[in-house]
Design a protein around this motif. Structure first.
Motif, mmCIF file in Angstrom:
data_model
loop_
_atom_site.group_PDB
_atom_site.id
_atom_site.type_symbol
_atom_site.label_atom_id
_atom_site.label_comp_id
_atom_site.label_asym_id
_atom_site.label_seq_id
_atom_site.Cartn_x
_atom_site.Cartn_y
_atom_site.Cartn_z
ATOM 1 N N LYS A 175 15.332 5.201 -9.564
ATOM 2 C CA LYS A 175 15.146 5.128 -11.015
ATOM 3 C C LYS A 175 13.674 4.874 -11.317
ATOM 4 O O LYS A 175 12.821 5.688 -11.011
ATOM 5 C CB LYS A 175 16.073 4.075 -11.614
ATOM 6 N N ASP A 176 13.335 3.724 -11.890
ATOM 7 C CA ASP A 176 11.952 3.439 -12.247
ATOM 8 C C ASP A 176 11.262 2.537 -11.221
ATOM 9 O O ASP A 176 10.166 2.051 -11.463
ATOM 10 C CB ASP A 176 11.874 2.778 -13.633
ATOM 11 N N ARG A 177 11.897 2.311 -10.104
ATOM 12 C CA ARG A 177 11.314 1.439 -9.083
ATOM 13 C C ARG A 177 10.431 2.236 -8.136
ATOM 14 O O ARG A 177 10.760 3.344 -7.730
ATOM 15 C CB ARG A 177 12.420 0.743 -8.284
ATOM 16 N N GLN A 178 9.288 1.653 -7.779
ATOM 17 C CA GLN A 178 8.370 2.282 -6.826
ATOM 18 C C GLN A 178 8.245 1.426 -5.570
ATOM 19 O O GLN A 178 8.272 0.197 -5.647
ATOM 20 C CB GLN A 178 6.982 2.450 -7.440
ATOM 21 N N GLY A 179 8.070 2.091 -4.448
ATOM 22 C CA GLY A 179 7.811 1.388 -3.199
ATOM 23 C C GLY A 179 6.517 1.890 -2.590
ATOM 24 O O GLY A 179 6.124 3.041 -2.805
ATOM 25 N N LEU A 180 5.827 1.025 -1.846
ATOM 26 C CA LEU A 180 4.638 1.445 -1.116
ATOM 27 C C LEU A 180 5.066 1.923 0.268
ATOM 28 O O LEU A 180 5.705 1.172 1.016
ATOM 29 C CB LEU A 180 3.635 0.293 -0.985
ATOM 30 N N TYR A 181 4.706 3.160 0.594
ATOM 31 C CA TYR A 181 5.149 3.779 1.837
ATOM 32 C C TYR A 181 3.983 4.128 2.761
ATOM 33 O O TYR A 181 2.906 4.516 2.304
ATOM 34 C CB TYR A 181 5.918 5.077 1.542
ATOM 35 N N LYS A 182 4.260 3.998 4.046
ATOM 36 C CA LYS A 182 3.368 4.516 5.083
ATOM 37 C C LYS A 182 4.126 5.627 5.803
ATOM 38 O O LYS A 182 5.245 5.414 6.270
ATOM 39 C CB LYS A 182 2.990 3.411 6.076
ATOM 40 N N ILE A 183 3.529 6.803 5.835
ATOM 41 C CA ILE A 183 4.154 7.960 6.478
ATOM 42 C C ILE A 183 3.279 8.381 7.648
ATOM 43 O O ILE A 183 2.072 8.616 7.486
ATOM 44 C CB ILE A 183 4.297 9.130 5.493
ATOM 45 N N VAL A 184 3.844 8.447 8.829
ATOM 46 C CA VAL A 184 3.122 8.906 10.018
ATOM 47 C C VAL A 184 3.686 10.261 10.414
ATOM 48 O O VAL A 184 4.888 10.395 10.674
ATOM 49 C CB VAL A 184 3.249 7.912 11.192
ATOM 50 N N LYS A 185 2.837 11.271 10.436
ATOM 51 C CA LYS A 185 3.296 12.631 10.691
ATOM 52 C C LYS A 185 3.701 12.829 12.148
ATOM 53 O O LYS A 185 3.035 12.360 13.071
ATOM 54 C CB LYS A 185 2.197 13.634 10.318
ATOM 55 N N GLY A 186 4.803 13.521 12.332
ATOM 56 C CA GLY A 186 5.281 13.826 13.674
ATOM 57 C C GLY A 186 6.373 14.866 13.595
ATOM 58 O O GLY A 186 6.659 15.403 12.520
ATOM 59 N N LYS A 187 6.996 15.159 14.724
ATOM 60 C CA LYS A 187 8.105 16.125 14.730
ATOM 61 C C LYS A 187 9.149 15.691 13.713
ATOM 62 O O LYS A 187 9.713 16.499 12.980
ATOM 63 C CB LYS A 187 8.708 16.188 16.134
ATOM 64 N N SER A 188 9.389 14.395 13.675
ATOM 65 C CA SER A 188 10.167 13.778 12.616
ATOM 66 C C SER A 188 9.299 12.641 12.073
ATOM 67 O O SER A 188 8.881 11.772 12.841
ATOM 68 C CB SER A 188 11.477 13.222 13.169
ATOM 69 N N PRO A 189 8.952 12.649 10.791
ATOM 70 C CA PRO A 189 8.010 11.655 10.283
ATOM 71 C C PRO A 189 8.541 10.223 10.385
ATOM 72 O O PRO A 189 9.738 9.981 10.200
ATOM 73 C CB PRO A 189 7.817 12.062 8.823
ATOM 74 N N VAL A 190 7.659 9.296 10.704
ATOM 75 C CA VAL A 190 7.993 7.878 10.672
ATOM 76 C C VAL A 190 7.660 7.388 9.268
ATOM 77 O O VAL A 190 6.536 7.547 8.792
ATOM 78 C CB VAL A 190 7.181 7.081 11.710
ATOM 79 N N ILE A 191 8.652 6.816 8.590
ATOM 80 C CA ILE A 191 8.479 6.400 7.193
ATOM 81 C C ILE A 191 8.805 4.909 7.078
ATOM 82 O O ILE A 191 9.908 4.482 7.410
ATOM 83 C CB ILE A 191 9.386 7.220 6.256
ATOM 84 N N ILE A 192 7.814 4.140 6.607
ATOM 85 C CA ILE A 192 7.988 2.692 6.459
ATOM 86 C C ILE A 192 7.786 2.314 4.996
ATOM 87 O O ILE A 192 6.782 2.687 4.387
ATOM 88 C CB ILE A 192 6.967 1.917 7.326
ATOM 89 N N ARG A 193 8.737 1.578 4.453
ATOM 90 C CA ARG A 193 8.598 1.053 3.091
ATOM 91 C C ARG A 193 8.207 -0.417 3.184
ATOM 92 O O ARG A 193 8.873 -1.197 3.875
ATOM 93 C CB ARG A 193 9.904 1.190 2.313
ATOM 94 N N TYR A 194 7.139 -0.797 2.477
ATOM 95 C CA TYR A 194 6.653 -2.165 2.574
ATOM 96 C C TYR A 194 7.169 -3.067 1.462
ATOM 97 O O TYR A 194 7.800 -4.087 1.731
ATOM 98 C CB TYR A 194 5.117 -2.170 2.599
ATOM 99 N N PHE A 195 6.891 -2.750 0.224
ATOM 100 C CA PHE A 195 7.295 -3.619 -0.889
ATOM 101 C C PHE A 195 7.214 -2.837 -2.195
ATOM 102 O O PHE A 195 6.664 -1.743 -2.242
ATOM 103 C CB PHE A 195 6.412 -4.876 -0.967
ATOM 104 N N ASP A 196 7.780 -3.423 -3.241
ATOM 105 C CA ASP A 196 7.732 -2.803 -4.565
ATOM 106 C C ASP A 196 6.309 -2.834 -5.109
ATOM 107 O O ASP A 196 5.566 -3.804 -4.891
ATOM 108 C CB ASP A 196 8.638 -3.545 -5.546
ATOM 109 N N VAL A 197 5.943 -1.785 -5.830
ATOM 110 C CA VAL A 197 4.634 -1.714 -6.489
ATOM 111 C C VAL A 197 4.804 -1.086 -7.866
ATOM 112 O O VAL A 197 5.862 -0.555 -8.192
ATOM 113 C CB VAL A 197 3.615 -0.879 -5.670
ATOM 114 N N ILE A 198 3.753 -1.168 -8.680
ATOM 115 C CA ILE A 198 3.746 -0.505 -9.990
ATOM 116 C C ILE A 198 2.448 0.283 -10.110
ATOM 117 O O ILE A 198 1.362 -0.302 -10.146
ATOM 118 C CB ILE A 198 3.853 -1.517 -11.149
ATOM 119 N N PHE A 199 2.567 1.612 -10.136
ATOM 120 C CA PHE A 199 1.417 2.498 -10.281
ATOM 121 C C PHE A 199 1.660 3.476 -11.420
ATOM 122 O O PHE A 199 2.801 3.775 -11.770
ATOM 123 C CB PHE A 199 1.174 3.296 -8.991
#
Length: 211
Positions: A175-199
């Motif tokens: 919905k209106d919630r945002q998360g800060l993500y780190k994406i590491v590219k690979g055959k299958s991407p590694v995706i980490i969500r850290y915490f809620d943010v507002i941008f």
């Protein structure tokens, strides 16, 4: 330059010594309008975004530095930055990787002109255009950082970074919630969500294009 109190506080937030060195070298006051200069290194305002223009707010210092820390910047990395803003975080990136290796795209004409003035002494590649589609001309990149909330996984930018490259990006994930993500590219991407943010929403063809 940054006062000892703020440097000590920042050290509790980030791990990169290269980023700490850049932080002590780049004077944030030079990037802020006169009315905000006193807040540049204020502990009281370190976690607050600052209103630069009617339409633009710069990312809170503590959050901006945390995002750069997660990007794992190294000398000679080629970096794509989406949302130049006032150019302060661009300058920090340039101090670590070298200005010629920074490609920064700004969508807002007023902010582009402010950044152009602020980044005169940095040899970065400043582009006026739609950052939601990345910047094909200089791919591939080692790292990418997006200073606005993407409506979904940033596919075009993901395709422009190298294998094992990193993207730091806020994503609207529920919905209106945002998360800060780190994406590491690979055959299958590694995706980490850290915490809620507002941008602010990412503007452009692959952003919130109806806004």
């Amino acid at each position: 330059m940054a006062e000892k109190e703020i440097i000590n506080y920042i050290r509790t937030l980030i791990a990169s010594e290269e980023l700490i060195k850049a932080f002590t070298k780049v004077d944030r006051r030079k990037f802020l309008p006169d009315k905000l200069k006193e807040k540049a290194y204020s502990i009281k305002h370190v976690d607050e975004p600052l209103q630069i223009t009617k339409n633009y707010t710069t990312t809170a210092l503590s959050l901006g530095l945390k995002m750069l820390d997660l990007l794992e910047l190294k000398k000679e990395d080629k970096v794509l930055e989406i949302g130049t803003g006032i150019g302060y975080y661009t300058a920090l990136i340039a101090e670590i990787v070298g200005g010629k290796n920074v490609y920064t795209v700004e969508y807002d004409e007023e902010m582009f002109n402010i950044a152009k003035q602020n980044l005169k002494e940095y040899n970065v590649n400043l582009i006026f255009g739609d950052g939601s589609i990345g910047y094909e001309e200089a791919k591939p990149y080692d790292k990418a950082i997006i200073w606005a909330a993407s409506p979904t996984f940033p596919c075009l930018i993901y395709n422009q970074i190298k294998d094992q490259g990193i993207i730091i990006v806020p994503i609207t994930d529920k919905k209106d919630r945002q998360g800060l993500y780190k994406i590491v590219k690979g055959k299958s991407p590694v995706i980490i969500r850290y915490f809620d943010v507002i941008f602010s929403p990412l503007r452009g063809i692959c952003g919130y294009w109806l806004n």
